[in-house]
Write a protein that holds these residues in place. Sequence first.
Motif, PDB file in Angstrom:
ATOM      1  N   LEU A 132       0.820  -1.202   0.000  1.00 41.88           N
ATOM      2  CA  LEU A 132       0.000   0.000   0.000  1.00 41.88           C
ATOM      3  C   LEU A 132       0.860   1.261   0.000  1.00 41.88           C
ATOM      4  N   ALA A 133       0.417   2.262  -0.736  1.00 36.01           N
ATOM      5  CA  ALA A 133       1.186   3.503  -0.833  1.00 36.01           C
ATOM      6  C   ALA A 133       1.087   4.336   0.439  1.00 36.01           C
ATOM      7  N   ARG A 134       0.038   4.146   1.213  1.00 34.04           N
ATOM      8  CA  ARG A 134      -0.137   4.900   2.458  1.00 34.04           C
ATOM      9  C   ARG A 134      -0.943   4.047   3.437  1.00 34.04           C
ATOM     10  N   ARG A 135      -0.878   4.419   4.700  1.00 33.83           N
ATOM     11  CA  ARG A 135      -1.662   3.695   5.701  1.00 33.83           C
ATOM     12  C   ARG A 135      -3.151   3.840   5.399  1.00 33.83           C
ATOM     13  N   THR A 136      -3.910   2.773   5.628  1.00 38.40           N
ATOM     14  CA  THR A 136      -5.325   2.790   5.274  1.00 38.40           C
ATOM     15  C   THR A 136      -6.151   3.645   6.216  1.00 38.40           C
ATOM     16  N   GLY A 137      -5.703   3.798   7.457  1.00 36.67           N
ATOM     17  CA  GLY A 137      -6.510   4.481   8.456  1.00 36.67           C
ATOM     18  C   GLY A 137      -7.537   3.582   9.098  1.00 36.67           C
ATOM     19  N   GLU A 138      -7.640   2.338   8.633  1.00 33.77           N
ATOM     20  CA  GLU A 138      -8.573   1.391   9.239  1.00 33.77           C
ATOM     21  C   GLU A 138      -8.033   0.901  10.578  1.00 33.77           C
ATOM     22  N   SER A 139      -8.944   0.486  11.443  1.00 27.73           N
ATOM     23  CA  SER A 139      -8.537   0.075  12.790  1.00 27.73           C
ATOM     24  C   SER A 139      -9.274  -1.196  13.181  1.00 27.73           C
TER      25      SER A 139
END
Length: 487
Positions: free
Chosen positions: A34-41
Motif C-alpha cells: 500500500l502507498a499509504r496507511r489505510t486508516g482502518e482500525s
Amino acid sequence: MDAAVIVVGAGPAGLMLAAELRVAGVDVIVVERLARRTGESRGLGFTARTMEVFDQRGILPRFGGIETSNVGHFGGLPVDFGVLEGAWQAAKTVPQSETEKHLEEWAVSLGADIRRGHEMLSLTDDGEGVDVEVRGPEGVHTLRAAYLVGCDGGRSAVRKAAGFDFPGTPSTMEMFLADLKGIELAPRMIGETLPGGMVMVGPLPGGITRIIVCERGTPPQRRETPPSFEEVADAWKRLTGEDISHAEPVWVSSFGDATRQVTEYRRGRVLLAGDSAHIHLPAGGQGMNTSIQDSVNLGWKLAAEIKGWAPRELLDTYHTERHAVGKRLLMNTRAQGLLFLSGPEVQPLRDVLTELIGYRDVSRHLAAMVSGLEITYDVGGGTHPLLGRRMPHLRLDADRPTSSTELLHTGRGVLLDLEDNRRLRSRAAGWADRVDTVTARPQDAPEELRNTAAVLVRPDGYIAWAAPGSHHDLPMALERWFGRPRG
C-alpha cells in the motif's frame, strides 16, 4: 546484500519487528504494497502484556494519555481483569491506525527503511540469502537480504511463495464491521445474541461508533473489495429493527471465523510473524497484540544470528516458543466464538461459565489467557517461580534510581545482581558486549522475587535464569541464550 533483513508488510507486526531490529543495530528494509496507511482500525487497544512490551522499550509516552480499564470479557461474558494483581491495565481506546502511526514513526527514527507502494512478487531462498522480486513505482527490481520475514497478513504472499503449510478450518460465516459517524446507538456488549445472530455497539474517540453484525446462516464470501455499507445497514435492520442507513461510514470491512496456523514459523531463511502465521476469529483484541509479541520474540534472536553471536538453535526457539502461544490463541478464540456466535442452544453453557467466572481462580485463569500474561517459555527448568516468565516491573536503587523495565530500553540482555555479588559479576564479564550487568537493591519486591539473589533477563523481557532456583549455573545460561563469551 541490500539489507540484513527484509520485512514484507508494514502493519503492527512488521513495524514492531523493524524497530526491534534497529534497536539491535541491524539494517532492515520494509516493503509494503500500500502507498499509504489505510486508516482502518481492525484492532483496538493493547492487552496488559503489550502495554508491558511498549513500556520496556520506552515508547508508551508516544501514545499520549491512554484510557485503561480492567473490564474485559471471555466470549462475551464479563471478566474482571483486576484479579491480575500487579499487572498493567489494558488500553481500551487506541485504534490500530494510531498504533501503526506511532510504531512507524519510532521505526523510522531508529533508521528503518520503509518503502511504501512496493509489492513483493516472488522470493528465492538459496541457502545463503533471500532474493526478493519487488514491483515499485519505478518498475520491477530485486532486493537481497540474509533473511526475509513475512508480516503481510492473513493472505500472506510470503507464506504462499515459500510453501508454508497452513492447516486449519475455513470460515463458516461472514461478519461485518463498520465505524460510523453521525449516529447514536445504545451500547451493546460483544456477544449480545438475537434470534437471527449477534450484534455489538461500542463508542470510539472522536464521535465514532463501532458496530459488528453477524447473521447466522450467512455463507462466507471471498471478497476482493470491502462490502458496501448498504449490506451492513440491511443486515443490522434485519437483526435489530433499527435503521442506520443515514449514518456516514468511516470504513467498512468483513471477516470470518477461519482458524489456521502454519506448521512451522521458519523455513530456512524465511520466517513468518503475526497474521501471516496464524488467523482466527477476532476476540478480545488478541490478534494484533499476539502479532506484536511475535515480533518482539523474533527481533533480538534474528539480530543475534545476523551479528554472529547467536548460539546454535537460538533462532529455532522462535518457532518453539511462539507456535505454542499461537496454538493457545486459536484454541481460546474458537471457544469464545462458540459462546458469542451460537444461538440459544448454547445458553446453558453460557450460564454455567458465568457461574464459574464468579470464582476468582477461574477469572484469573481466563484473564491471564486473553491478556497474554500466562505465557511461560521453557528456559531450562528449575524451581524459581518466575523462570520462563516475564520479569515484573521492579523499582531499583542502583547508581541512580531506575527500574527493571527501564533497563530493557536498549534491547540488550540484563543480569540483575540483587546481592552485590562480585563473583557473579566476574563470571558474566565475558558477555559484557551483549548483556548489561546491573547491581541494585529492589524496592518492594513481589513475593516471587523475595530471597532472589540474581536474575538473567532476555532482551524480550523474559527471565532465562534465576538464583537460587535454576537447574543450570550462570555461565551455562548465558551461553545458551547469548552465545560464547568473548575470547
